[in-house]
Scaffold this motif. Structure first.
Motif, PDB file in Angstrom:
ATOM      1  N   ARG A  38       9.741 114.290  62.472  1.00 45.96           N
ATOM      2  CA  ARG A  38       9.153 114.955  63.639  1.00 45.96           C
ATOM      3  C   ARG A  38      10.067 116.065  64.161  1.00 45.96           C
ATOM      4  N   THR A  39      11.361 115.876  64.057  1.00 45.67           N
ATOM      5  CA  THR A  39      12.284 116.947  64.441  1.00 45.67           C
ATOM      6  C   THR A  39      12.144 118.126  63.493  1.00 45.67           C
ATOM      7  N   ALA A  40      12.032 117.840  62.210  1.00 53.11           N
ATOM      8  CA  ALA A  40      11.862 118.912  61.224  1.00 53.11           C
ATOM      9  C   ALA A  40      10.545 119.649  61.428  1.00 53.11           C
ATOM     10  N   ILE A  41       9.500 118.926  61.841  1.00 52.19           N
ATOM     11  CA  ILE A  41       8.219 119.579  62.134  1.00 52.19           C
ATOM     12  C   ILE A  41       8.397 120.576  63.279  1.00 52.19           C
ATOM     13  N   LYS A  42       9.125 120.170  64.321  1.00 50.93           N
ATOM     14  CA  LYS A  42       9.383 121.081  65.440  1.00 50.93           C
ATOM     15  C   LYS A  42      10.179 122.300  64.993  1.00 50.93           C
ATOM     16  N   ALA A  43      10.946 122.123  63.920  1.00 51.60           N
ATOM     17  CA  ALA A  43      11.748 123.237  63.402  1.00 51.60           C
ATOM     18  C   ALA A  43      10.944 124.151  62.488  1.00 51.60           C
ATOM     19  N   GLY A  44       9.700 123.761  62.155  1.00 51.06           N
ATOM     20  CA  GLY A  44       8.847 124.631  61.353  1.00 51.06           C
ATOM     21  C   GLY A  44       8.517 124.129  59.967  1.00 51.06           C
ATOM     22  N   ASN A  64       2.979 107.037  55.170  1.00 49.56           N
ATOM     23  CA  ASN A  64       1.545 107.303  54.992  1.00 49.56           C
ATOM     24  C   ASN A  64       0.840 107.430  56.338  1.00 49.56           C
ATOM     25  N   LYS A  65       1.191 106.539  57.258  1.00 49.38           N
ATOM     26  CA  LYS A  65       0.590 106.608  58.595  1.00 49.38           C
ATOM     27  C   LYS A  65       1.018 107.882  59.318  1.00 49.38           C
ATOM     28  N   LEU A  66       2.281 108.246  59.169  1.00 55.46           N
ATOM     29  CA  LEU A  66       2.778 109.466  59.808  1.00 55.46           C
ATOM     30  C   LEU A  66       2.071 110.690  59.236  1.00 55.46           C
ATOM     31  N   SER A  67       1.801 110.671  57.946  1.00 55.17           N
ATOM     32  CA  SER A  67       1.076 111.778  57.332  1.00 55.17           C
ATOM     33  C   SER A  67      -0.324 111.899  57.919  1.00 55.17           C
ATOM     34  N   GLU A  68      -0.979 110.752  58.135  1.00 52.51           N
ATOM     35  CA  GLU A  68      -2.308 110.766  58.751  1.00 52.51           C
ATOM     36  C   GLU A  68      -2.247 111.275  60.189  1.00 52.51           C
ATOM     37  N   ASP A  69      -1.241 110.833  60.926  1.00 57.69           N
ATOM     38  CA  ASP A  69      -1.120 111.220  62.333  1.00 57.69           C
ATOM     39  C   ASP A  69      -0.838 112.710  62.505  1.00 57.69           C
ATOM     40  N   THR A  70      -0.037 113.270  61.607  1.00 60.20           N
ATOM     41  CA  THR A  70       0.374 114.667  61.749  1.00 60.20           C
ATOM     42  C   THR A  70      -0.517 115.631  60.977  1.00 60.20           C
ATOM     43  N   GLY A  71      -1.270 115.111  59.987  1.00 62.17           N
ATOM     44  CA  GLY A  71      -2.090 115.979  59.149  1.00 62.17           C
ATOM     45  C   GLY A  71      -1.275 116.778  58.144  1.00 62.17           C
ATOM     46  N   ILE A 115      18.666 124.173  65.310  1.00 62.66           N
ATOM     47  CA  ILE A 115      19.644 124.385  64.233  1.00 62.66           C
ATOM     48  C   ILE A 115      18.932 124.846  62.973  1.00 62.66           C
ATOM     49  N   VAL A 116      17.868 124.154  62.608  1.00 60.38           N
ATOM     50  CA  VAL A 116      17.123 124.502  61.394  1.00 60.38           C
ATOM     51  C   VAL A 116      16.424 125.846  61.557  1.00 60.38           C
ATOM     52  N   ARG A 117      15.813 126.066  62.715  1.00 62.16           N
ATOM     53  CA  ARG A 117      15.129 127.352  62.930  1.00 62.16           C
ATOM     54  C   ARG A 117      16.098 128.512  62.771  1.00 62.16           C
ATOM     55  N   CYS A 311       9.749 109.380  84.244  1.00 67.31           N
ATOM     56  CA  CYS A 311       9.743 108.627  82.984  1.00 67.31           C
ATOM     57  C   CYS A 311       8.685 109.116  82.008  1.00 67.31           C
ATOM     58  N   ASP A 312       7.537 109.603  82.533  1.00 73.05           N
ATOM     59  CA  ASP A 312       6.476 110.019  81.602  1.00 73.05           C
ATOM     60  C   ASP A 312       6.952 111.137  80.689  1.00 73.05           C
ATOM     61  N   GLY A 313       7.590 112.151  81.270  1.00 69.03           N
ATOM     62  CA  GLY A 313       8.091 113.257  80.457  1.00 69.03           C
ATOM     63  C   GLY A 313       9.237 112.842  79.552  1.00 69.03           C
ATOM     64  N   GLU A 314      10.090 111.944  80.051  1.00 65.33           N
ATOM     65  CA  GLU A 314      11.211 111.478  79.239  1.00 65.33           C
ATOM     66  C   GLU A 314      10.725 110.713  78.017  1.00 65.33           C
ATOM     67  N   VAL A 315       9.796 109.805  78.220  1.00 61.44           N
ATOM     68  CA  VAL A 315       9.254 109.039  77.099  1.00 61.44           C
ATOM     69  C   VAL A 315       8.510 109.963  76.136  1.00 61.44           C
ATOM     70  N   ALA A 316       7.788 110.943  76.672  1.00 61.35           N
ATOM     71  CA  ALA A 316       7.065 111.894  75.818  1.00 61.35           C
ATOM     72  C   ALA A 316       8.032 112.668  74.930  1.00 61.35           C
ATOM     73  N   ARG A 317       9.150 113.097  75.500  1.00 61.66           N
ATOM     74  CA  ARG A 317      10.131 113.843  74.706  1.00 61.66           C
ATOM     75  C   ARG A 317      10.857 112.928  73.720  1.00 61.66           C
ATOM     76  N   LEU A 318      11.144 111.711  74.132  1.00 58.89           N
ATOM     77  CA  LEU A 318      11.828 110.771  73.246  1.00 58.89           C
ATOM     78  C   LEU A 318      10.995 110.443  72.014  1.00 58.89           C
TER      79      LEU A 318
END
Length: 442
Positions: A38-44, A64-71, A115-117, A311-318
């Motif tokens: 997910r970090t790498a996805i944010k990096a592009g 496999n589940k992550l692939s389904e969730d992210t497309g 860093i990756v970007r 907490c909502d934003g913190e959990v969302a970012r985490l």
């Protein structure tokens, strides 16, 4: 397509108390492998090749589940030689899958996506570029196990764990061209099967550049101690630059502790927003009852609501659950909560005295509260660019804390006057600043 290879074949013996498979170790609510992807996805990155080995079946299930969730395409490649601890064999398993430059990551390394970007945005890159940490005294580093780097003229000359003299540390973040596979094959024929062996081979040919990450976050999760340090650092990085003084020094330390616990549950950020709003509604009803004890309890609940609201934003970012709708939904509930709290206080005064003046004060308190929130986005963005942020920021955190103090001291009238006057003055001040921000001298 921006392709990413992730090595996730190892067992991770030093981290066994956290889980039998290191890529599947839960770190603040997500398996390490999912956090890395997910970090790498944010990096592009948008196509992944994950090399599996130990406990490949549960790992492939997660992927496999992550692939389904992210497309996104997340391919798994099994390394039959995974028990051979030389990680070069894992990299070599993707040789026939990739013909263009790619990002190479470790499943147990955390990092800031910028860093990756920034690494990929560099022009005229050599065959391999390694992101390195030049903070020699970085407290996150375990010197006995980290891979060290010797640099000359922005090129790596030496790499290894036992270097006596070094200029930085290997972060496990590589930009690679397919030539890395040929280098690995040559090194394996010489019984040198580690990735660092191939990097040293290319470095001897002056083909390995560096990218300095400066103060950006990264962590290698090797053992319980590095896990604890990384956890603490990730939580600390959830602090916001625009936090007011109450949020920074009172609310945030408590909300981070709560968010750490919540991250290991299935509770969603929107559910947290609704709960915080519900607590504020109960507080407003207690205010409206008109007596002192409910006033005190309401003030305490209002402050609790303010803390939980972080907490909502913190959990969302985490947990990488951020969304535009989630931020908007939280903001809408905050405005309703503010109105209910201030109206509850207004009714408290009006029911006890019957004076219409209190209705007018309450109206301006609610109006000032709304206008302060309405002007916040533009003002906060300008604060990052032009305005000295050392001054006290007047925001919702301070407003709720004043309500708490006023409730404890039974000074409801002063609360409403303070909110009505200070919030409207601050909103007007922001309008003046935003018109000509470069002249602001706070």
């Amino acid at each position: 397509m921006m392709k990413c290879v992730i090595i996730a074949a190892g067992k991770g013996e030093r981290l066994q108390e956290k889980g039998t498979s290191k890529p599947l170790v839960n770190f603040l609510g997500l398996p390490l492998i999912e956090r890395t992807i997910r970090t790498a996805i944010k990096a592009g990155m948008n196509e992944f090749f994950v090399v599996t080995g130990h406990e490949k079946d549960p790992l492939e299930g997660i992927l496999n589940k992550l692939s389904e969730d992210t497309g996104l395409d997340i391919h798994t490649i099994y390394n039959p030689e995974w028990e051979n601890k030389a990680n070069g064999f894992s990299v070599l398993t993707v040789k026939d899958k990739i013909k263009e430059p790619f990002l190479l990551l470790m499943s147990d390394h955390l990092f800031d996506p910028s860093i990756v970007r920034n690494l990929f945005s560099k022009s005229n890159k050599p065959d391999v570029v390694l992101a390195i940490d030049t903070k020699i005294n970085n407290p996150m580093i375990a010197l006995d196990i980290v891979t060290k780097i010797k640099v000359d003229n922005n090129k790596i000359t030496k790499i290894g764990k036992n270097l006596k003299q070094y200029d930085g540390f290997d972060t496990g973040i590589f930009y690679c061209k397919p030539v890395i596979f040929k280098a690995l094959e040559i090194c394996i024929k010489k019984d040198k099967g580690f990735l660092t062996d191939a990097i040293q081979y290319l470095a001897d040919k002056n083909k390995v550049g560096i990218f300095k990450i400066k103060d950006k976050f990264w962590a290698d999760i090797n053992d319980p101690e590095s896990y604890r340090k990384a956890e603490s650092e990730v939580l600390k990085n959830l602090n916001k630059q625009q936090d007011g003084i109450i949020a920074r020094y009172f609310n945030r330390p408590i909300s981070l502790w709560i968010s750490k616990k919540l991250s290991f549950t299935n509770i969603t950020p929107n559910q947290i927003s609704i709960f915080a709003f519900s607590v504020a509604c109960i507080a407003s009803l207690l205010f409206a009852m008109g007596s002192y004890i409910p006033l005190i309890i309401g003030g305490i609940l209002a402050q609790i609501s303010s803390i939980i609201d972080g907490c909502d934003g913190e959990v969302a970012r985490l947990k990488y659950q951020e969304s535009s709708y989630g931020g908007w939904f939280d903001a809408v509930l905050d405005r309703y909560a503010d109105a209910f709290l201030l109206f509850g206080l207004t009714w408290h005064l009006y029911s006890n005295s019957g004076g219409n003046l209190y209705l007018i004060i309450g109206f301006f308190a609610i109006t000032g509260s709304f206008m302060l929130s309405y002007t916040a986005d533009k003002y906060d963005n300008l604060m990052k660019i032009y305005i000295n942020t050392r001054n006290i920021r007047i925001g919702r955190d301070m407003r709720i804390f004043v309500i708490l103090l006023g409730a404890l001291l039974n000074q409801v009238e002063l609360i409403l006057i303070f909110v009505a006057v200070v919030m409207n003055i601050e909103a007007i001040r922001r309008m003046i600043i935003c018109k000509n921000p470069t002249t602001e001298t706070l």
